[in-house]
Write a protein that holds these residues in place. Structure first.
Motif, PDB file in Angstrom:
ATOM      1  N   PRO A   1       0.822  -1.220   0.000  1.00  0.00           N
ATOM      2  CA  PRO A   1       0.000   0.000   0.000  1.00  0.00           C
ATOM      3  C   PRO A   1       0.850   1.261   0.000  1.00  0.00           C
ATOM      4  O   PRO A   1       2.047   1.251   0.321  1.00  0.00           O
ATOM      5  N   GLN A   2       0.185   2.367  -0.331  1.00  0.00           N
ATOM      6  CA  GLN A   2       0.833   3.669  -0.314  1.00  0.00           C
ATOM      7  C   GLN A   2       0.652   4.380   1.021  1.00  0.00           C
ATOM      8  O   GLN A   2       1.363   5.337   1.303  1.00  0.00           O
ATOM      9  N   VAL A   3      -0.293   3.937   1.839  1.00  0.00           N
ATOM     10  CA  VAL A   3      -0.545   4.535   3.144  1.00  0.00           C
ATOM     11  C   VAL A   3      -0.410   3.438   4.193  1.00  0.00           C
ATOM     12  O   VAL A   3      -1.016   2.372   4.071  1.00  0.00           O
ATOM     13  N   LEU A   4       0.377   3.701   5.235  1.00  0.00           N
ATOM     14  CA  LEU A   4       0.649   2.712   6.274  1.00  0.00           C
ATOM     15  C   LEU A   4       0.433   3.338   7.645  1.00  0.00           C
ATOM     16  O   LEU A   4       0.915   4.446   7.917  1.00  0.00           O
ATOM     17  N   LEU A   5      -0.293   2.616   8.503  1.00  0.00           N
ATOM     18  CA  LEU A   5      -0.539   3.050   9.879  1.00  0.00           C
ATOM     19  C   LEU A   5      -0.023   1.972  10.819  1.00  0.00           C
ATOM     20  O   LEU A   5      -0.360   0.788  10.669  1.00  0.00           O
ATOM     21  N   PHE A   6       0.769   2.381  11.801  1.00  0.00           N
ATOM     22  CA  PHE A   6       1.347   1.452  12.763  1.00  0.00           C
ATOM     23  C   PHE A   6       1.098   1.969  14.174  1.00  0.00           C
ATOM     24  O   PHE A   6       1.403   3.128  14.480  1.00  0.00           O
ATOM     25  N   ASP A   7       0.553   1.114  15.021  1.00  0.00           N
ATOM     26  CA  ASP A   7       0.326   1.446  16.426  1.00  0.00           C
ATOM     27  C   ASP A   7       1.304   0.644  17.273  1.00  0.00           C
ATOM     28  O   ASP A   7       1.188  -0.575  17.377  1.00  0.00           O
ATOM     29  N   GLU A   8       2.282   1.316  17.877  1.00  0.00           N
ATOM     30  CA  GLU A   8       3.333   0.685  18.682  1.00  0.00           C
ATOM     31  C   GLU A   8       4.019  -0.455  17.913  1.00  0.00           C
ATOM     32  O   GLU A   8       4.003  -1.611  18.336  1.00  0.00           O
ATOM     33  N   PRO A   9       4.654  -0.177  16.788  1.00  0.00           N
ATOM     34  CA  PRO A   9       5.234  -1.265  15.980  1.00  0.00           C
ATOM     35  C   PRO A   9       6.462  -1.911  16.592  1.00  0.00           C
ATOM     36  O   PRO A   9       6.801  -3.040  16.212  1.00  0.00           O
ATOM     37  N   VAL A  10       7.155  -1.253  17.537  1.00  0.00           N
ATOM     38  CA  VAL A  10       8.373  -1.827  18.109  1.00  0.00           C
ATOM     39  C   VAL A  10       8.114  -2.475  19.457  1.00  0.00           C
ATOM     40  O   VAL A  10       9.059  -2.868  20.145  1.00  0.00           O
ATOM     41  N   ASN A  11       6.861  -2.620  19.842  1.00  0.00           N
ATOM     42  CA  ASN A  11       6.537  -3.223  21.130  1.00  0.00           C
ATOM     43  C   ASN A  11       6.967  -4.686  21.146  1.00  0.00           C
ATOM     44  O   ASN A  11       6.502  -5.495  20.340  1.00  0.00           O
ATOM     45  N   GLY A  12       7.857  -5.050  22.078  1.00  0.00           N
ATOM     46  CA  GLY A  12       8.319  -6.427  22.207  1.00  0.00           C
ATOM     47  C   GLY A  12       9.498  -6.793  21.347  1.00  0.00           C
ATOM     48  O   GLY A  12       9.978  -7.929  21.429  1.00  0.00           O
ATOM     49  N   LEU A  13       9.994  -5.885  20.525  1.00  0.00           N
ATOM     50  CA  LEU A  13      11.137  -6.199  19.670  1.00  0.00           C
ATOM     51  C   LEU A  13      12.455  -6.008  20.422  1.00  0.00           C
ATOM     52  O   LEU A  13      12.563  -5.168  21.316  1.00  0.00           O
ATOM     53  N   ASP A  14      13.437  -6.780  20.043  1.00  0.00           N
ATOM     54  CA  ASP A  14      14.768  -6.624  20.617  1.00  0.00           C
ATOM     55  C   ASP A  14      15.468  -5.453  19.933  1.00  0.00           C
ATOM     56  O   ASP A  14      14.948  -4.869  18.980  1.00  0.00           O
ATOM     57  N   PRO A  15      16.653  -5.041  20.423  1.00  0.00           N
ATOM     58  CA  PRO A  15      17.327  -3.883  19.814  1.00  0.00           C
ATOM     59  C   PRO A  15      17.552  -4.024  18.315  1.00  0.00           C
ATOM     60  O   PRO A  15      17.410  -3.047  17.572  1.00  0.00           O
ATOM     61  N   GLU A  16      17.876  -5.236  17.858  1.00  0.00           N
ATOM     62  CA  GLU A  16      18.076  -5.425  16.421  1.00  0.00           C
ATOM     63  C   GLU A  16      16.771  -5.204  15.665  1.00  0.00           C
ATOM     64  O   GLU A  16      16.742  -4.603  14.590  1.00  0.00           O
ATOM     65  N   GLY A  17      15.668  -5.712  16.240  1.00  0.00           N
ATOM     66  CA  GLY A  17      14.373  -5.524  15.600  1.00  0.00           C
ATOM     67  C   GLY A  17      13.932  -4.076  15.597  1.00  0.00           C
ATOM     68  O   GLY A  17      13.319  -3.596  14.631  1.00  0.00           O
ATOM     69  N   ILE A  18      14.217  -3.336  16.681  1.00  0.00           N
ATOM     70  CA  ILE A  18      13.867  -1.916  16.739  1.00  0.00           C
ATOM     71  C   ILE A  18      14.636  -1.136  15.679  1.00  0.00           C
ATOM     72  O   ILE A  18      14.083  -0.269  14.989  1.00  0.00           O
ATOM     73  N   LEU A  19      15.926  -1.443  15.525  1.00  0.00           N
ATOM     74  CA  LEU A  19      16.726  -0.775  14.495  1.00  0.00           C
ATOM     75  C   LEU A  19      16.190  -1.089  13.110  1.00  0.00           C
ATOM     76  O   LEU A  19      16.134  -0.216  12.232  1.00  0.00           O
ATOM     77  N   TRP A  20      15.779  -2.352  12.896  1.00  0.00           N
ATOM     78  CA  TRP A  20      15.222  -2.723  11.594  1.00  0.00           C
ATOM     79  C   TRP A  20      13.936  -1.953  11.303  1.00  0.00           C
ATOM     80  O   TRP A  20      13.745  -1.444  10.193  1.00  0.00           O
ATOM     81  N   VAL A  21      13.029  -1.845  12.281  1.00  0.00           N
ATOM     82  CA  VAL A  21      11.781  -1.114  12.083  1.00  0.00           C
ATOM     83  C   VAL A  21      12.068   0.355  11.798  1.00  0.00           C
ATOM     84  O   VAL A  21      11.451   0.979  10.919  1.00  0.00           O
ATOM     85  N   ARG A  22      13.013   0.939  12.531  1.00  0.00           N
ATOM     86  CA  ARG A  22      13.342   2.352  12.330  1.00  0.00           C
ATOM     87  C   ARG A  22      13.802   2.602  10.903  1.00  0.00           C
ATOM     88  O   ARG A  22      13.298   3.502  10.212  1.00  0.00           O
TER      89      ARG A  22
END
Length: 407
Positions: A146-167
């Motif tokens: 999609p062209q429009v994306l909504l995320f509510d707390e997308p890094v909740n429960g992720l480890d530091p590597e996962g948080i960096l990936w989401v960022r």
């Protein structure tokens, strides 16, 4: 683009969102901030057509969500990562969503690889950790490209590597010209991810500006000044010179001075004129968390109170004061090794009653007492070698009912 105009939502007597207007533009990561209960989740639900606004309207790409043609291919959302059937595998869950939206099955394997779940694609989601569930929710949002994306707390429960990936992934999506709307309570992460901020409190708009302007507008500008610690005279001379020049000087806990009302070059010139050496002269750099707390301090619904545990302990009889040595007992303050615990014979609920201590037998007339002179043998009856056994307790039985009278 997402556009909300006069958005209002009421649940009975409670107003969750009131007259909220904002725009989320493409090409940037827009952070959606606010305290708990401020209306963020309600606003996102109204954007996705899950809740009907009481007043106002919100559009995505110029259309209400329910009127978008093939909406899953235009809008992707992650609101609740746990909204997955636990008996389905990750691939089966995404495959069902793809079939409902007319998305080819090959896209399922593509998004599983994007979020890093290709090795657990055939495992049931009920065994997933919180971070794995977040990744699966992101994969579902990306399914229709999609062209429009909504995320509510997308890094909740992720480890530091996962948080960096989401960022990095959020920034990549925005760089492709997509509209990215992210709600989060992690201020440090929002400072590194978001380009623009929309802040609400108690359902109303508080701020709509880029991150740098938000921090500058909601933080106090001051300079930190430090003089040699071994010479308090120079600190006093500098304080007098800065105050005379119109500056406000406040001491910090670490020994530095907080100076407001004067620019840094002026502070340096005043110190040089007063013959004062400076060990530090730096501008204060506020964080997003500090600016956010200052902005929303009047819109917080849940506040903690002071723990009155110390006063409670002083009122309780027999309470052990804080810092008492091991072995402290009430009535003997500071006496180490004093007996601790409950008094002898105390019966705690749920524990067996301790056996009663042996009671001394009553002395028969004429029995010799310890320490008393011995009586003549003729008049003293022979004492038994062992005390006689106690008579058995009578058995308790129910009283028998009388027989019924003859008919």
């Amino acid at each position: 683009m997402i556009e909300a105009v006069g958005l209002t939502k009421r649940y009975g007597a409670k107003t969750a969102v009131y007259n909220l207007s904002f725009q989320v533009r493409p090409g940037a990561v827009t952070g959606f901030l606010g305290p708990n209960g401020s209306g963020k989740s309600t606003t996102m639900r109204m954007i996705l057509g899950l809740d009907e606004p009481t007043a106002g309207h919100v559009t995505v790409g110029g259309y209400p969500f329910r009127k978008l043609p093939n909406a899953p291919r235009q809008v992707g959302a992650l609101l609740d990562a746990k909204a997955v059937h636990g008996g389905r595998s990750a691939r089966h869950h995404l495959l069902c969503l793809a079939q409902l939206s007319g998305i080819p099955a090959r896209r399922v394997d593509e998004v599983l690889g994007v979020v890093g779940l290709q090795n657990v694609a055939r495992k049931r989601s009920k065994g997933f950790s919180l971070g794995m569930g977040q990744r699966l929710g992101i994969a579902a949002a990306l399914l229709g490209d999609p062209q429009v994306l909504l995320f509510d707390e997308p890094v909740n429960g992720l480890d530091p590597e996962g948080i960096l990936w989401v960022r990095n992934f959020m920034k990549q999506l925005a760089s492709e010209g997509r509209t990215v709307f992210v709600s989060s309570h992690l201020m440090s992460e929002m400072a590194l991810t978001a380009d623009h901020l929309i802040v609400i409190g108690r359902g109303q708009l508080l701020a709509d500006m880029n991150v740098k302007d938000f921090i500058s507008y909601n933080s106090a500008d001051f300079a930190r000044v430090r003089t040699p610690e071994g010479d308090p005279g120079q600190r006093e001379k500098l304080t007098a010179a800065l105050s005379e020049a119109g500056g406000q000087v406040l001491p910090e806990q670490d020994g530095a001075l907080r100076v407001t009302g004067l620019p840094l070059p002026r502070i340096s010139d005043l110190a040089h004129g007063a013959d004062v050496r400076l060990w530090e002269l730096s501008p204060h750099q506020a964080s997003l968390e500090e600016a956010y707390m200052r902005m929303t301090q009047g819109a917080v619904d849940y506040r903690s109170t002071v723990d009155e545990r110390a006063a409670l302990q002083q009122q309780m009889p027999g309470a052990v004061p804080q810092g008492a040595p091991y072995g402290y007992a009430p009535g003997a303050p500071g006496a180490p090794g004093a007996p601790m615990g409950f008094p002898p014979g105390t019966v705690l609920p749920g524990y067996a009653e301790p056996p009663a201590p042996p009671q001394p037998q009553p002395h028969a007339p004429g029995m010799a007492m310890p320490g008393a002179p011995a009586a003549p043998a003729a008049s003293a009856p022979a004492a038994p070698a062992t005390p006689p056994p106690a008579p058995p307790l009578p058995r308790l039985s129910r009283p028998r009912r009388p027989p019924p009278p003859p008919i």
